[in-house]
Design an enzyme around this catalytic site. Structure first.
Site, short mmCIF file in Angstrom:
data_model
loop_
_atom_site.label_atom_id
_atom_site.label_comp_id
_atom_site.label_asym_id
_atom_site.label_seq_id
_atom_site.Cartn_x
_atom_site.Cartn_y
_atom_site.Cartn_z
N HIS A 106 0.84 -1.21 0.00
CA HIS A 106 0.00 0.00 0.00
C HIS A 106 0.88 1.25 0.00
O HIS A 106 0.57 2.23 -0.69
CB HIS A 106 -0.89 0.03 1.24
CG HIS A 106 -1.92 -1.06 1.31
ND1 HIS A 106 -1.87 -2.07 2.25
CD2 HIS A 106 -3.01 -1.29 0.55
CE1 HIS A 106 -2.92 -2.87 2.07
NE2 HIS A 106 -3.62 -2.43 1.04
N SER A 113 0.44 -8.83 1.40
CA SER A 113 -1.02 -8.86 1.43
C SER A 113 -1.45 -8.68 2.88
O SER A 113 -0.77 -9.17 3.79
CB SER A 113 -1.51 -10.23 0.92
OG SER A 113 -2.84 -10.46 1.32
#
Ligand code: PAF
Length: 271
Positions: free
Chosen positions: A30, A178
């Site tokens: 991210h 993840s």
């Protein structure tokens, strides 16, 4: 950094920014999307919303990792302008009764195994795009099918947003980052690297001259066949997510497997 918890708090001053839509539990993948957005747009908005619509019955909605304070600290440190953190009740108020149902590249693979998943993703994104009116939106390439579904959505509905796909960030052993990796112990993460090893094995075969998709698929399955992994799929597809008989540079390899009760996916574009 502003924290906005309801759609009513979003002023037109934020329109035209870059949006990084997330479900939180932010990691370096991210962070790479946020950095890329910051490099291309002076104002970046991050949404953190665990979207109930994209989880099927029996999936991990209730235990999906949530780490809002850490997430806000990371966004602040990176220089994000605003973080949008609505509650499900605010985001989908009583009377909300519209679903976006993508077809085409949303139908196979994840679409087949997780009915309603991409409808949930498309619906949340159309609503986020409507609320925040971003000029650009950033997505990781790990979820390659999702990225293609979003591109198809934007194209088909003429949404005025540029979709930007960003490279996968991996740990030192190759495991694609993840939020769901948080469910795994360090030893389990080590075993989960088998997904990337399978993709790499197929890439090596391709680099050595193998072009038959069935042979590349067999190579992936050979590596993925370990007692800890229940393989869901290993496929060789084009950008429309259609299986192809022959691979070329730019063909995509996708794998999905459950290890230690956690379903993981990975993706590699053949070079
Ligand atoms: O990839 C995700 O984290 C989610 O599917 C997204 C795009 C934020 C929609 O909820």
């Amino acid at each position: 950094m502003q924290r906005l918890s309801s759609a009513g708090a979003i002023g037109p001053g934020l329109f035209g920014a870059a949006l990084v839509p997330t479900m939180g539990a932010l990691h370096q993948g991210h962070a790479s999307l946020i950095r890329r957005a910051l490099g291309e747009c002076p104002r970046v908005v991050v949404s953190i919303f665990v979207n109930p619509l994209q989880f099927g019955p029996g999936e991990d909605l209730s235990r999906y990792p949530r780490a809002v304070e850490e997430d806000l600290a990371l966004c602040q440190a990176l220089g994000v302008e605003a973080v949008f953190t609505p509650s499900p009740e605010e985001f989908y108020p009583p009377g909300f009764a519209t679903r976006v149902v993508p077809e085409g590249c949303a139908l196979p693979l994840e679409g087949e195994r997780r009915p309603g998943h991409f409808s949930g993703v498309a619906t949340v994104l159309v609503r986020l795009f409507g609320m925040l009116q971003p000029a650009r939106a950033y997505f990781g390439e790990k979820d390659f099918q999702q990225l293609q579904v979003v591109r198809q959505l934007v194209r088909d509905l003429n949404l005025p947003v540029t979709v930007v796909g960003c490279p996968i960030v991996r740990d030192q052993g190759g495991l694609a980052l993840s939020s769901r990796n948080r469910y795994l112990s360090p030893e389990q993460r080590e075993r989960a690297r088998v997904l990337y090893q399978a993709l790499q094995a197929a890439q090596q075969a391709f680099s050595a001259g193998e072009r038959l998709a069935s042979a590349l698929r067999a190579r992936m399955l050979e590596v993925l066949t370990i007692p800890e992994a229940q393989v869901d799929y290993a496929v060789v597809v084009d950008t429309e997510l259609r299986e192809v008989p022959q691979a070329t540079r730019g063909t995509h390899l996708l794998v999905a497997a459950t290890l230690f009760g956690i379903r993981l996916i990975d993706h590699l574009e053949l070079l």
